[in-house]
Write an enzyme that holds these catalytic residues in place. Structure first.
Site, short mmCIF file in Angstrom:
data_model
loop_
_atom_site.label_atom_id
_atom_site.label_comp_id
_atom_site.label_asym_id
_atom_site.label_seq_id
_atom_site.Cartn_x
_atom_site.Cartn_y
_atom_site.Cartn_z
N HIS A 126 0.23 7.77 6.29
CA HIS A 126 1.45 7.38 5.56
C HIS A 126 2.47 8.50 5.66
O HIS A 126 2.13 9.68 5.54
CB HIS A 126 1.13 7.07 4.09
CG HIS A 126 0.37 5.79 3.91
ND1 HIS A 126 0.87 4.72 3.19
CD2 HIS A 126 -0.84 5.41 4.38
CE1 HIS A 126 -0.01 3.74 3.23
NE2 HIS A 126 -1.06 4.13 3.93
N HIS A 144 -5.76 6.26 -1.49
CA HIS A 144 -5.01 7.45 -1.06
C HIS A 144 -4.82 8.37 -2.26
O HIS A 144 -3.69 8.71 -2.63
CB HIS A 144 -3.68 7.05 -0.43
CG HIS A 144 -3.83 6.36 0.89
ND1 HIS A 144 -3.86 7.03 2.09
CD2 HIS A 144 -4.01 5.04 1.20
CE1 HIS A 144 -4.03 6.16 3.09
NE2 HIS A 144 -4.13 4.95 2.57
N HIS A 172 -9.95 0.64 0.70
CA HIS A 172 -10.82 1.27 1.72
C HIS A 172 -11.63 2.43 1.15
O HIS A 172 -11.40 3.60 1.44
CB HIS A 172 -10.08 1.61 3.03
CG HIS A 172 -8.75 2.30 2.93
ND1 HIS A 172 -8.55 3.45 2.20
CD2 HIS A 172 -7.56 2.01 3.51
CE1 HIS A 172 -7.30 3.82 2.34
NE2 HIS A 172 -6.68 2.98 3.11
N ARG A 222 -19.96 18.22 -10.14
CA ARG A 222 -19.37 18.32 -11.48
C ARG A 222 -18.07 17.53 -11.60
O ARG A 222 -17.37 17.63 -12.61
CB ARG A 222 -19.15 19.80 -11.84
CG ARG A 222 -20.46 20.51 -12.18
CD ARG A 222 -20.28 22.01 -12.42
NE ARG A 222 -19.79 22.69 -11.22
CZ ARG A 222 -20.58 23.02 -10.18
NH1 ARG A 222 -21.86 22.73 -10.20
NH2 ARG A 222 -20.07 23.64 -9.14
N ASP A 275 -7.92 -3.71 7.57
CA ASP A 275 -6.89 -2.66 7.66
C ASP A 275 -6.30 -2.67 9.08
O ASP A 275 -6.02 -1.62 9.65
CB ASP A 275 -7.50 -1.29 7.31
CG ASP A 275 -6.43 -0.25 6.96
OD1 ASP A 275 -5.25 -0.62 6.81
OD2 ASP A 275 -6.78 0.94 6.87
N LEU A 284 -6.99 8.96 11.78
CA LEU A 284 -7.21 7.52 11.89
C LEU A 284 -5.98 6.78 11.36
O LEU A 284 -5.46 7.11 10.29
CB LEU A 284 -8.45 7.10 11.10
CG LEU A 284 -9.82 7.49 11.70
CD1 LEU A 284 -10.93 7.28 10.67
CD2 LEU A 284 -10.11 6.69 12.97
N GLY A 326 -17.87 1.22 11.88
CA GLY A 326 -18.72 2.26 12.45
C GLY A 326 -18.01 3.58 12.65
O GLY A 326 -18.64 4.56 13.08
N GLY A 370 -5.33 3.15 10.60
CA GLY A 370 -5.77 1.76 10.51
C GLY A 370 -6.83 1.49 11.55
O GLY A 370 -7.48 2.41 12.06
N GLU A 417 0.87 -1.19 0.00
CA GLU A 417 0.00 0.00 0.00
C GLU A 417 0.90 1.23 0.00
O GLU A 417 1.41 1.65 1.02
CB GLU A 417 -0.93 0.00 1.22
CG GLU A 417 -1.98 1.11 1.15
CD GLU A 417 -2.76 1.28 2.44
OE1 GLU A 417 -2.38 0.68 3.47
OE2 GLU A 417 -3.75 2.02 2.42
#
Ligand SMILES: [Zn+2]
Length: 380
Positions: free
Chosen positions: A142, A194, A215, A226, A273, A306, A248, A308, A130
């Site tokens: 990352h 990403h 993801h 547009r 993940d 966040l 969630g 993972g 990834e």
């Protein structure tokens, strides 16, 4: 050696069946048979106690587990520890996933996956790389110092793995459609993520073999009136698979329900993940030098980004039922049959059917994992 799994409810292509015995012969499923079938007589009997037997879960995106992170030490030992941690939650096939790092670490990670495959390590199906060919503005956790453009010079390194699957997550705008074609021709399963790619850029990559989206919704440009963008392309295109994180927190369940209305359910796959927190009691872990805290099952860095998940696959399946309104059979297929199809392994993995590899998970009514089998070998 023949094993007969008796007294279970089995998820098959005909739905959930009772009153059938599943015969395993070595590493494969031999047959679904009547309990009085003569082949059951000399078999080793295992009573499933009326519980539900599902195809073993397949996780195409798992960074860590059991307190270890693949990036920290990309070795067969790390892959083994991750696999053992996730097996307790029903995962019987997985791709250890390396997040953006330097090319030499990618080389070590591929070598570790190769050694694991060559050694027949339980559950290892290949590798997911990834990054680092990701959009800086959508990098998430990352490390920006690793991010780079992808040109032809890296294709031979990335396509080095033999006998397993390689998934590569890239941002289409960080390379060209020609390189996507080259990667695809070399056997790599290319997934977009990403990324801030436009609809046109994404569609051009799909035309050259782009197979999936990493993801969905997370670390991607937005759907705009547009500019459908990468999310619009992911939802509109019928041929590609979308990995979804159903915890969630990463995505509002309404967004995921909307996505499920856009294309066939068999184009969605549950991913965890997962970070080292799965199968570990430690409240923190280190991700490329940064401390990540796990609070209420959510992993965040010091800025609140966040990082993972602490999600395991059994919980993902449970959440898919509770949050997305799917029945257990369809939620389980999203964790087995559909990722197997994405990986091009749908002919031998992800279903309970004769000839398939005997990768199985037994769950109770709360979808808690009671036992697993990988290649016919039961967990302790
Ligand atoms: Zn990611």
């Amino acid at each position: 050696m023949r094993t007969a799994l008796v007294n279970g409810r089995l998820l098959t292509g005909q739905g959930i069946l009772s009153g059938q015995t599943l015969l395993l012969s070595g590493a494969r499923i031999e047959a679904l048979a009547d309990p009085n079938d003569s082949r059951c007589r000399d078999a080793h009997l295992v009573d499933l106690g009326g519980q539900l037997l599902l195809p073993g879960f397949i996780d195409v995106q798992v960074n860590g587990g059991g307190g270890v992170l693949f990036n920290d030490d990309p070795s067969p030992e790390t892959i083994r520890a991750i696999g053992a941690a996730h097996r307790r939650f029903g995962t019987t096939g997985f791709l250890p996933t390396l997040i953006s790092d330097d090319l030499s670490t990618i080389g070590r990670a591929i070598a570790a996956a190769q050694a694991s495959l060559d050694a027949g390590m339980p559950g290892v199906l290949g590798i997911h790389i990834e990054g680092p060919f990701l959009n800086w503005s959508r990098r998430g956790v990352h490390d920006s110092k690793h991010l780079r453009l992808l040109d032809s010079s890296s294709v031979s390194l990335l396509s080095r793995l033999r006998g397993g699957r390689t998934v590569l997550t890239l941002a289409p705008e960080m390379t060209t459609p020609e390189i996507v074609a080259e990667l695809t021709a070399s056997g790599i399963l290319v997934s977009a993520g990403h990324s801030d790619a436009s609809y046109a850029e994404t569609a051009a990559a799909i035309a050259q073999g782009l197979r999936g989206f990493t993801h969905l919704f997370n670390a991607m440009g937005r759907l705009e009136p547009r500019e459908p963008g990468i999310v619009g392309a992911a939802l509109y295109d019928e041929s590609t698979w979308c990995g979804i994180i159903v915890d969630g927190h990463h995505v509002d369940p309404i967004m995921l329900r909307l996505a499920l209305r856009c294309k066939r359910h068999d184009r969605f796959m549950l991913v965890t993940d997962a970070m080292p927190a799965v199968g570990s009691a430690e409240p923190t872990f280190i991700l490329q030098g940064r401390t990540i805290r796990v609070v209420d099952g959510i992993c965040r860095d010091e800025n609140g980004t966040l990082a993972g998940t602490a999600l395991d696959m059994a919980s993902a399946v449970r959440n898919a039922v509770a949050m997305l309104g799917l029945d257990i059979a369809e939620a389980a297929r999203m964790a087995s049959e559909y990722p197997a199809e994405f990986l091009g392994l749908g002919h031998e993995l992800g279903r309970i059917a004769p000839g398939y590899r005997a990768n199985l998970v037994l769950v109770d009514d709360g979808l808690n994992v009671r036992k697993t089998w990988i290649e016919g070998v039961a967990s302790a």
